[in-house]
Design a protein around this motif. Structure first.
Motif, short mmCIF file in Angstrom:
data_model
loop_
_atom_site.label_atom_id
_atom_site.label_comp_id
_atom_site.label_asym_id
_atom_site.label_seq_id
_atom_site.Cartn_x
_atom_site.Cartn_y
_atom_site.Cartn_z
N LYS A 133 0.83 -1.20 0.00
CA LYS A 133 0.00 0.00 0.00
C LYS A 133 0.87 1.26 0.00
O LYS A 133 1.86 1.34 0.72
N PHE A 134 0.45 2.20 -0.82
CA PHE A 134 1.10 3.51 -0.88
C PHE A 134 0.04 4.53 -0.45
O PHE A 134 -0.94 4.75 -1.17
N ALA A 135 0.23 5.11 0.71
CA ALA A 135 -0.77 6.04 1.26
C ALA A 135 -0.18 7.45 1.35
O ALA A 135 0.99 7.63 1.71
N LYS A 136 -1.01 8.42 1.02
CA LYS A 136 -0.59 9.81 1.12
C LYS A 136 -1.71 10.61 1.79
O LYS A 136 -2.87 10.54 1.38
N LEU A 137 -1.35 11.34 2.81
CA LEU A 137 -2.30 12.19 3.54
C LEU A 137 -1.70 13.58 3.59
O LEU A 137 -0.70 13.82 4.28
N GLY A 138 -2.29 14.49 2.82
CA GLY A 138 -1.69 15.81 2.71
C GLY A 138 -0.33 15.71 2.05
O GLY A 138 -0.19 15.18 0.96
N LYS A 140 3.73 0.45 2.92
CA LYS A 140 3.88 -0.76 3.72
C LYS A 140 3.24 -1.93 3.00
O LYS A 140 2.34 -1.77 2.17
N THR A 141 3.72 -3.12 3.33
CA THR A 141 3.18 -4.35 2.76
C THR A 141 2.42 -5.11 3.84
O THR A 141 2.90 -5.27 4.96
N VAL A 178 -1.64 -5.77 -5.48
CA VAL A 178 -1.86 -7.12 -4.94
C VAL A 178 -0.85 -8.09 -5.53
O VAL A 178 -0.59 -8.09 -6.74
N THR A 179 -0.28 -8.92 -4.66
CA THR A 179 0.66 -9.95 -5.08
C THR A 179 0.13 -11.31 -4.66
O THR A 179 -0.20 -11.51 -3.48
N LEU A 180 0.03 -12.23 -5.62
CA LEU A 180 -0.44 -13.58 -5.32
C LEU A 180 0.74 -14.47 -4.97
O LEU A 180 1.87 -14.28 -5.47
#
Length: 201
Positions: A57-62, A68-69, A198-200
């Motif tokens: 996941k790539f998260a951006k807030l402001g 993180k995985t 997503v990684t299988l």
């Protein structure tokens, strides 16, 4: 960074609580309607859980960012990740019958895919949805949707995307994203984005 994560989780918690309250009130009031979003998300949760898939996941807030995985150990983990897409099922509420204009088989000028569009000019939570598919509607490749929400706690506007790959003639989620802004009443608007790859196994 810890302050950013706390703020981000606060927004997420508020959103989840509001969704849970709404879901409890609306349980049993949906059918397949315009598009079976609920069934699609449920099927993806089941498959990804059984496949022991992970998501980066790539998260951006402001102006703050985090990567993180996550390795969900059960379906609850994937429900937490994908339940936001279940909100799109509100377009299937019986009261919304006839509120949307539907067009199918539209050509995508950027690919060889066809598009089904579901659009309304009314002030409804789901303002639009596009389903991209190859050949048959079952061969889903991408879903895009605009979702707006206003309640006693906050107002938000979100653009949601789900991308799919073909695996044994079935669509499997390969990535997703949620971008938009959220404004707490008496507070500032916060711009956010979340992208999951997503990684299988």
């Amino acid at each position: 960074m810890k302050k950013v994560l706390f703020t981000f989780r606060l927004f997420a918690t508020v959103g989840i609580l509001a969704c849970c309250i709404s879901a409890c009130e609306q349980r049993g009031k949906y059918d397949q309607g315009y598009y079976p979003v609920d069934s699609l998300v449920t099927a993806q949760i089941r498959f990804l859980t059984n496949a022991q898939a992970s998501v980066t996941k790539f998260a951006k807030l402001g102006e703050k960012e985090e990567t993180k995985t996550i390795h969900p150990v059960d379906s609850i983990g994937w429900i937490d990740e994908l339940d936001i897409f279940r909100e799109l099922r509100t377009l299937n509420k019986p009261i919304n019958k006839g509120a949307y204009k539907v067009e199918d088989g539209l050509p995508d000028n950027k690919s060889n895919l066809k598009i089904k569009t579901i659009v309304t000019d009314k002030e409804l939570p789901v303002r639009s949805m596009k389903i991209y598919y190859y050949g048959r509607p079952e061969n889903i490749k991408r879903i895009e949707a605009q979702f707006n929400e206003v309640n006693s706690l906050y107002s938000s506007s979100r653009f949601l995307i789900m991308n799919f790959q073909d695996l044994n003639n079935k669509p499997v989620l390969s990535s997703y994203s949620v971008t938009g802004g959220q404004k707490m009443f008496l507070g500032d608007t916060v711009i956010f984005s979340i992208k999951g790859i997503v990684t299988l196994q």
